[in-house]
Scaffold this motif. Structure first.
Motif, mmCIF file in Angstrom:
data_model
loop_
_atom_site.group_PDB
_atom_site.id
_atom_site.type_symbol
_atom_site.label_atom_id
_atom_site.label_comp_id
_atom_site.label_asym_id
_atom_site.label_seq_id
_atom_site.Cartn_x
_atom_site.Cartn_y
_atom_site.Cartn_z
ATOM 1 N N UNK A 1 0.821 -1.215 0.000
ATOM 2 C CA UNK A 1 0.000 0.000 0.000
ATOM 3 C C UNK A 1 0.850 1.259 0.000
ATOM 4 N N UNK A 2 2.166 1.089 0.103
ATOM 5 C CA UNK A 2 3.054 2.239 0.278
ATOM 6 C C UNK A 2 3.419 2.855 -1.072
ATOM 7 N N UNK A 3 2.695 3.917 -1.446
ATOM 8 C CA UNK A 3 2.866 4.525 -2.769
ATOM 9 C C UNK A 3 4.244 5.147 -2.950
ATOM 10 N N UNK A 4 4.885 5.546 -1.873
ATOM 11 C CA UNK A 4 6.201 6.180 -2.002
ATOM 12 C C UNK A 4 7.288 5.142 -2.218
ATOM 13 N N UNK A 5 6.997 3.894 -1.851
ATOM 14 C CA UNK A 5 7.979 2.817 -1.982
ATOM 15 C C UNK A 5 7.939 2.238 -3.386
ATOM 16 N N UNK A 6 6.745 1.931 -3.848
ATOM 17 C CA UNK A 6 6.626 1.238 -5.132
ATOM 18 C C UNK A 6 5.889 2.028 -6.188
ATOM 19 N N UNK B 1 -3.637 11.170 -9.043
ATOM 20 C CA UNK B 1 -3.260 11.992 -7.899
ATOM 21 C C UNK B 1 -1.962 12.734 -8.138
ATOM 22 N N UNK B 2 -2.017 14.040 -8.103
ATOM 23 C CA UNK B 2 -0.860 14.925 -8.253
ATOM 24 C C UNK B 2 -0.243 14.912 -9.640
ATOM 25 N N UNK B 3 -0.755 14.056 -10.541
ATOM 26 C CA UNK B 3 -0.180 14.091 -11.886
ATOM 27 C C UNK B 3 -0.893 15.193 -12.652
ATOM 28 N N UNK B 4 -0.205 15.790 -13.635
ATOM 29 C CA UNK B 4 -0.805 16.876 -14.404
ATOM 30 C C UNK B 4 -2.032 16.383 -15.148
ATOM 31 N N UNK C 1 2.957 5.296 -7.224
ATOM 32 C CA UNK C 1 1.522 5.541 -7.167
ATOM 33 C C UNK C 1 0.829 4.552 -8.103
ATOM 34 N N UNK C 2 -0.310 3.990 -7.718
ATOM 35 C CA UNK C 2 -0.983 2.992 -8.560
ATOM 36 C C UNK C 2 -1.213 3.514 -9.985
#
Lengths: 83, 338
Positions: free
Chosen positions: A45-50, A58-61, A52-53
């Motif tokens: 579940x750790x988006x910073x490790x592997x 999210x946060x993408x342009x 963002x799904x």
């Protein structure tokens, strides 16, 4: 209680140390194993490790385009463009 | 005189006893124990948002539990509430005192708090038509270095007067004062179960406190300078600290000792802030050298760096859903990375 402030402070220090000395401690190997287990269990579940799904905006342009490739066979792919 | 000497001897004996008890359970070290774990991937995060709006050094930031809004505090005398998704400013709260050192978002999203060299923690209601000051928590005799909401009715503070305090927001009074540090308290972190918290201070110690009975339960030694940042590991069994001695450390609460030190010979800047990824695997540590270094918490290795700020990184934060990390800097900008 003594009227000497440093004696009072010293008594408090000793009481505090007694409290801290009485803590029950587990072995470091056990503690380490539990911490590892927590990390590994939650890694998915750790988006910073592997990352963002895929597909998450999210946060993408907003106007970026992602190309997804699906492999049909060894050398055949189809691509799907996703805005 | 005799009693004093006796007490000193007793204190020394107890310290030796604690050291021995810690050694007795030290049957391995974290790095060896983690040798079987696959290394974390090289982490390369990109800046997704550059939040411009503050006019002076940013000292603190805190995410809302909604994973979207965040509050930042700057010595330009303002708290800004940001929508991290759009990058827009949602609210601005002018501060009576511009010497702000900390800010906090209540879990409900209704309130924010700030504090600093005015020695006070001021709580604001964001939900009234015009943002109003709800309470000024005024009893500390030193600067306010950190504040955290337990709920809309209770706030925890850490102060340069060497104490931490639990406040009742309805009365504006301190319910409990946590006394034991002998140096300025610089930071605090609430346990996931909200029954305890840890504090870091200029006496280079980290302490674990029971919120309800006010007692210091454990003291963690090892740092050789001020502890500026502290955070509970998700899961609640360990804590990570960051210090002016240029290292971060992990302490396990149940083993009652330091498990690993995150350090690099090339790093000789103090740690100002830290945040953990949601699994706990990654530590994002902000340094005086303008970078935020990323550490593998299990293996103790540096796995990445967030470069881009033009001055000290003063604050970092990861939202509860772990989708990004925010860094705030003395260069007056906040950056969102993932």
């Amino acid at each position: 209680m003594s009227s000497n402030p440093s004696l009072t402070t010293m008594k408090r220090t000793v009481e505090q140390l007694k409290l801290e000395a009485s803590v029950e401690r587990i072995k470091v190997s056990q503690a380490a194993a539990d911490l590892q287990q927590y990390c590994l269990q939650n890694a998915g579940k750790d988006a910073l490790l592997f990352g963002v799904p895929i597909g998450s905006k999210l946060f993408r342009e907003p106007r970026s385009c992602a190309l997804l490739f699906i492999q049909l066979s060894d050398d055949a792919y189809i691509s799907i463009s996703k805005n | 005189m005799g009693e004093m000497e006796q007490m000193k001897k007793e204190a020394e004996a107890l310290k030796t006893q604690i050291e021995a008890a810690r050694k007795a359970v030290h049957d391995t070290d974290m790095a060896s124990a983690a040798s079987g774990v696959a290394p974390a991937p090289r982490v390369q995060l990109k800046t997704r948002r550059n939040l411009k709006g503050h006019l002076a050094k940013i000292y603190a930031m805190h995410w809302s539990t909604d994973n979207r809004l965040m509050v930042s505090a700057s010595q330009d005398g303002k708290l800004l509430i940001w929508d991290s998704h759009s990058g827009n400013k949602v609210n601005a709260v002018p501060l009576k005192s511009s010497w702000v050192m900390t800010c906090a978002y209540a879990p409900s999203g209704n309130l924010v708090a700030s504090g600093g060299l005015d020695n006070m923690c001021t709580v604001y209601n964001l939900k009234t038509p015009v943002i109003k000051t709800v309470k000024e928590l005024d009893a500390h005799t030193g600067y306010l270095s950190c504040a955290r909401f337990l709920s809309d009715t209770e706030v925890l503070t850490a102060s340069g007067d060497t104490t931490c305090a639990l406040w009742d927001l309805e009365t504006g009074k301190q319910k409990t004062v946590f006394l034991n540090h002998v140096g300025d308290c610089m930071c605090l972190s609430l346990s996931p179960d909200m029954n305890s918290f840890v504090s870091g201070a200029c006496d280079s110690l980290a302490k674990l406190w029971d919120i309800r009975d006010g007692q210091c339960k454990q003291t963690f030694l090892g740092h050789t300078s001020d502890i500026n940042a502290i955070s509970f590991y998700p899961g609640g069994n360990a804590i990570i600290t960051g210090s002016d001695d240029c290292t971060c450390k992990m302490y396990d609460l149940r083993a009652d000792q330091e498990l690993i030190t995150y350090q690099d010979a090339a790093l000789n800047s103090g740690v100002t802030s830290l945040a953990l990824s949601m699994s706990g695997r990654l530590i994002f540590a902000g340094y005086d050298d303008f970078n935020c270094n990323i550490w593998d918490s299990l293996k103790g290795e540096k796995v990445g760096v967030l470069s881009g700020h033009d001055n000290r990184v003063s604050c970092t934060g990861v939202p509860p859903d772990g989708m990004c990390v925010c860094t705030g800097s003395w260069d007056s900008f906040l950056k969102i990375w993932n």
